[in-house]
Design a protein around this motif. Structure first.
Motif, PDB file in Angstrom:
ATOM      1  N   GLU A  85       0.808  -1.219   0.000  1.00 25.45           N
ATOM      2  CA  GLU A  85       0.000   0.000   0.000  1.00 25.45           C
ATOM      3  C   GLU A  85       0.847   1.277   0.000  1.00 25.45           C
ATOM      4  OE1 GLU A  85      -3.337   1.714   2.945  1.00 25.45           O
ATOM      5  OE2 GLU A  85      -3.529  -0.397   2.409  1.00 25.45           O
ATOM      6  N   ASP A  86       2.040   1.247   0.576  1.00 30.89           N
ATOM      7  CA  ASP A  86       2.874   2.438   0.673  1.00 30.89           C
ATOM      8  C   ASP A  86       3.956   2.501  -0.418  1.00 30.89           C
ATOM      9  OD1 ASP A  86       4.329   0.325   1.690  1.00 30.89           O
ATOM     10  OD2 ASP A  86       5.341   1.533   3.196  1.00 30.89           O
ATOM     11  N   GLU A  87       3.771   1.745  -1.505  1.00 28.81           N
ATOM     12  CA  GLU A  87       4.733   1.726  -2.604  1.00 28.81           C
ATOM     13  C   GLU A  87       4.125   2.367  -3.851  1.00 28.81           C
ATOM     14  OE1 GLU A  87       7.414  -2.183  -1.752  1.00 28.81           O
ATOM     15  OE2 GLU A  87       5.564  -2.478  -2.872  1.00 28.81           O
ATOM     16  N   TYR A  88       4.988   2.981  -4.661  1.00 24.43           N
ATOM     17  CA  TYR A  88       4.547   3.648  -5.879  1.00 24.43           C
ATOM     18  C   TYR A  88       5.413   3.209  -7.042  1.00 24.43           C
ATOM     19  CZ  TYR A  88       1.888   6.630  -2.806  1.00 24.43           C
ATOM     20  OH  TYR A  88       1.006   7.086  -1.878  1.00 24.43           O
ATOM     21  N   TYR A  89       4.796   3.034  -8.194  1.00 25.97           N
ATOM     22  CA  TYR A  89       5.500   2.674  -9.425  1.00 25.97           C
ATOM     23  C   TYR A  89       5.639   3.954 -10.235  1.00 25.97           C
ATOM     24  CZ  TYR A  89       7.032  -0.568 -13.033  1.00 25.97           C
ATOM     25  OH  TYR A  89       7.784  -1.267 -13.939  1.00 25.97           O
ATOM     26  N   ILE A  90       6.856   4.429 -10.418  1.00 31.89           N
ATOM     27  CA  ILE A  90       7.120   5.724 -11.045  1.00 31.89           C
ATOM     28  C   ILE A  90       7.775   5.505 -12.404  1.00 31.89           C
ATOM     29  CG2 ILE A  90       8.386   7.889 -10.820  1.00 31.89           C
ATOM     30  CD1 ILE A  90       8.240   7.443  -7.760  1.00 31.89           C
ATOM     31  N   LEU A  91       7.219   6.153 -13.428  1.00 28.46           N
ATOM     32  CA  LEU A  91       7.761   6.050 -14.780  1.00 28.46           C
ATOM     33  C   LEU A  91       8.173   7.427 -15.284  1.00 28.46           C
ATOM     34  CD1 LEU A  91       5.117   3.663 -16.360  1.00 28.46           C
ATOM     35  CD2 LEU A  91       7.390   3.069 -15.521  1.00 28.46           C
ATOM     36  N   ALA A  92       9.263   7.465 -16.030  1.00 26.59           N
ATOM     37  CA  ALA A  92       9.704   8.707 -16.668  1.00 26.59           C
ATOM     38  C   ALA A  92       8.919   8.907 -17.961  1.00 26.59           C
ATOM     39  CB  ALA A  92      11.196   8.642 -16.961  1.00 26.59           C
ATOM     40  N   ASP A  93       8.799  10.154 -18.386  1.00 25.92           N
ATOM     41  CA  ASP A  93       8.060  10.431 -19.615  1.00 25.92           C
ATOM     42  C   ASP A  93       8.882  10.142 -20.869  1.00 25.92           C
ATOM     43  OD1 ASP A  93       9.768  12.545 -19.098  1.00 25.92           O
ATOM     44  OD2 ASP A  93       8.450  14.051 -19.946  1.00 25.92           O
ATOM     45  N   VAL A  94      10.203  10.137 -20.746  1.00 24.29           N
ATOM     46  CA  VAL A  94      11.102   9.864 -21.865  1.00 24.29           C
ATOM     47  C   VAL A  94      12.103   8.807 -21.407  1.00 24.29           C
ATOM     48  CG1 VAL A  94      12.792  10.856 -23.448  1.00 24.29           C
ATOM     49  CG2 VAL A  94      10.848  12.224 -22.714  1.00 24.29           C
ATOM     50  N   ARG A  95      12.297   7.799 -22.219  1.00 23.84           N
ATOM     51  CA  ARG A  95      13.125   6.652 -21.817  1.00 23.84           C
ATOM     52  C   ARG A  95      14.522   7.042 -21.343  1.00 23.84           C
ATOM     53  NH1 ARG A  95      12.097   1.612 -22.839  1.00 23.84           N
ATOM     54  NH2 ARG A  95      13.675   0.011 -22.811  1.00 23.84           N
ATOM     55  N   TRP A  96      15.218   7.948 -22.041  1.00 22.90           N
ATOM     56  CA  TRP A  96      16.590   8.290 -21.659  1.00 22.90           C
ATOM     57  C   TRP A  96      16.658   9.077 -20.354  1.00 22.90           C
ATOM     58  CZ3 TRP A  96      17.596  13.461 -21.359  1.00 22.90           C
ATOM     59  CH2 TRP A  96      16.794  14.322 -22.094  1.00 22.90           C
ATOM     60  N   ARG A  97      15.532   9.690 -19.936  1.00 22.50           N
ATOM     61  CA  ARG A  97      15.511  10.390 -18.649  1.00 22.50           C
ATOM     62  C   ARG A  97      15.141   9.450 -17.513  1.00 22.50           C
ATOM     63  NH1 ARG A  97      12.710  16.103 -19.746  1.00 22.50           N
ATOM     64  NH2 ARG A  97      11.635  14.842 -21.257  1.00 22.50           N
ATOM     65  N   GLY A  98      14.617   8.284 -17.844  1.00 18.80           N
ATOM     66  CA  GLY A  98      14.125   7.369 -16.822  1.00 18.80           C
ATOM     67  C   GLY A  98      15.087   6.260 -16.475  1.00 18.80           C
ATOM     68  N   PHE A  99      16.371   6.553 -16.449  1.00 19.78           N
ATOM     69  CA  PHE A  99      17.360   5.502 -16.185  1.00 19.78           C
ATOM     70  C   PHE A  99      17.223   4.902 -14.798  1.00 19.78           C
ATOM     71  CE2 PHE A  99      20.174   7.816 -13.355  1.00 19.78           C
ATOM     72  CZ  PHE A  99      19.878   9.129 -13.654  1.00 19.78           C
ATOM     73  N   ASN A 100      16.532   5.554 -13.885  1.00 14.51           N
ATOM     74  CA  ASN A 100      16.370   5.023 -12.531  1.00 14.51           C
ATOM     75  C   ASN A 100      14.908   5.065 -12.103  1.00 14.51           C
ATOM     76  OD1 ASN A 100      17.408   3.814 -10.245  1.00 14.51           O
ATOM     77  ND2 ASN A 100      17.725   5.728  -9.182  1.00 14.51           N
ATOM     78  N   SER A 137      10.950   3.117 -12.026  1.00 12.66           N
ATOM     79  CA  SER A 137      10.520   1.820 -11.504  1.00 12.66           C
ATOM     80  C   SER A 137      10.741   0.667 -12.474  1.00 12.66           C
ATOM     81  CB  SER A 137       9.049   1.891 -11.099  1.00 12.66           C
ATOM     82  OG  SER A 137       8.905   2.731  -9.966  1.00 12.66           O
ATOM     83  N   GLN A 138      10.922   0.956 -13.752  1.00  8.28           N
ATOM     84  CA  GLN A 138      11.195  -0.126 -14.700  1.00  8.28           C
ATOM     85  C   GLN A 138      12.532  -0.786 -14.394  1.00  8.28           C
ATOM     86  OE1 GLN A 138       9.862   0.452 -18.939  1.00  8.28           O
ATOM     87  NE2 GLN A 138       9.882   2.575 -18.231  1.00  8.28           N
ATOM     88  N   THR A 139      13.490  -0.022 -13.861  1.00 10.42           N
ATOM     89  CA  THR A 139      14.803  -0.591 -13.541  1.00 10.42           C
ATOM     90  C   THR A 139      15.034  -0.708 -12.034  1.00 10.42           C
ATOM     91  OG1 THR A 139      15.810   1.606 -13.683  1.00 10.42           O
ATOM     92  CG2 THR A 139      15.889   0.238 -15.655  1.00 10.42           C
ATOM     93  N   ALA A 140      14.472   0.201 -11.255  1.00 12.15           N
ATOM     94  CA  ALA A 140      14.733   0.230  -9.816  1.00 12.15           C
ATOM     95  C   ALA A 140      13.641  -0.437  -8.986  1.00 12.15           C
ATOM     96  CB  ALA A 140      14.904   1.675  -9.346  1.00 12.15           C
ATOM     97  N   GLY A 141      12.498  -0.751  -9.598  1.00 12.79           N
ATOM     98  CA  GLY A 141      11.388  -1.333  -8.851  1.00 12.79           C
ATOM     99  C   GLY A 141      10.556  -0.257  -8.173  1.00 12.79           C
TER     100      GLY A 141
END
Length: 53
Positions: free
Chosen positions: A3-18, A20-24
């Protein structure tokens, strides 16, 4: 996810290096603000989250 976890995504792949797709999932206490906008070639504008306690 818990319940206290969030899945965060970047709007552009190269900005989202860290994101939730890679860091959980992120814990709520690790989130310090939210992006409210950005300008090209500028640092994102971040506003602190309000303390609900």
């Amino acid at each position: 996810m818990n319940e206290d976890e969030y899945y965060i995504l970047a709007d552009v792949r190269w900005r989202g290096f860290n994101d939730s797709q890679t860091a959980g999932p992120f814990q709520s206490e690790d989130i310090i603000g939210k992006v409210v906008g950005y300008e090209k070639n500028e640092v994102s504008l971040i506003t602190p989250l309000e303390d609900d306690s």
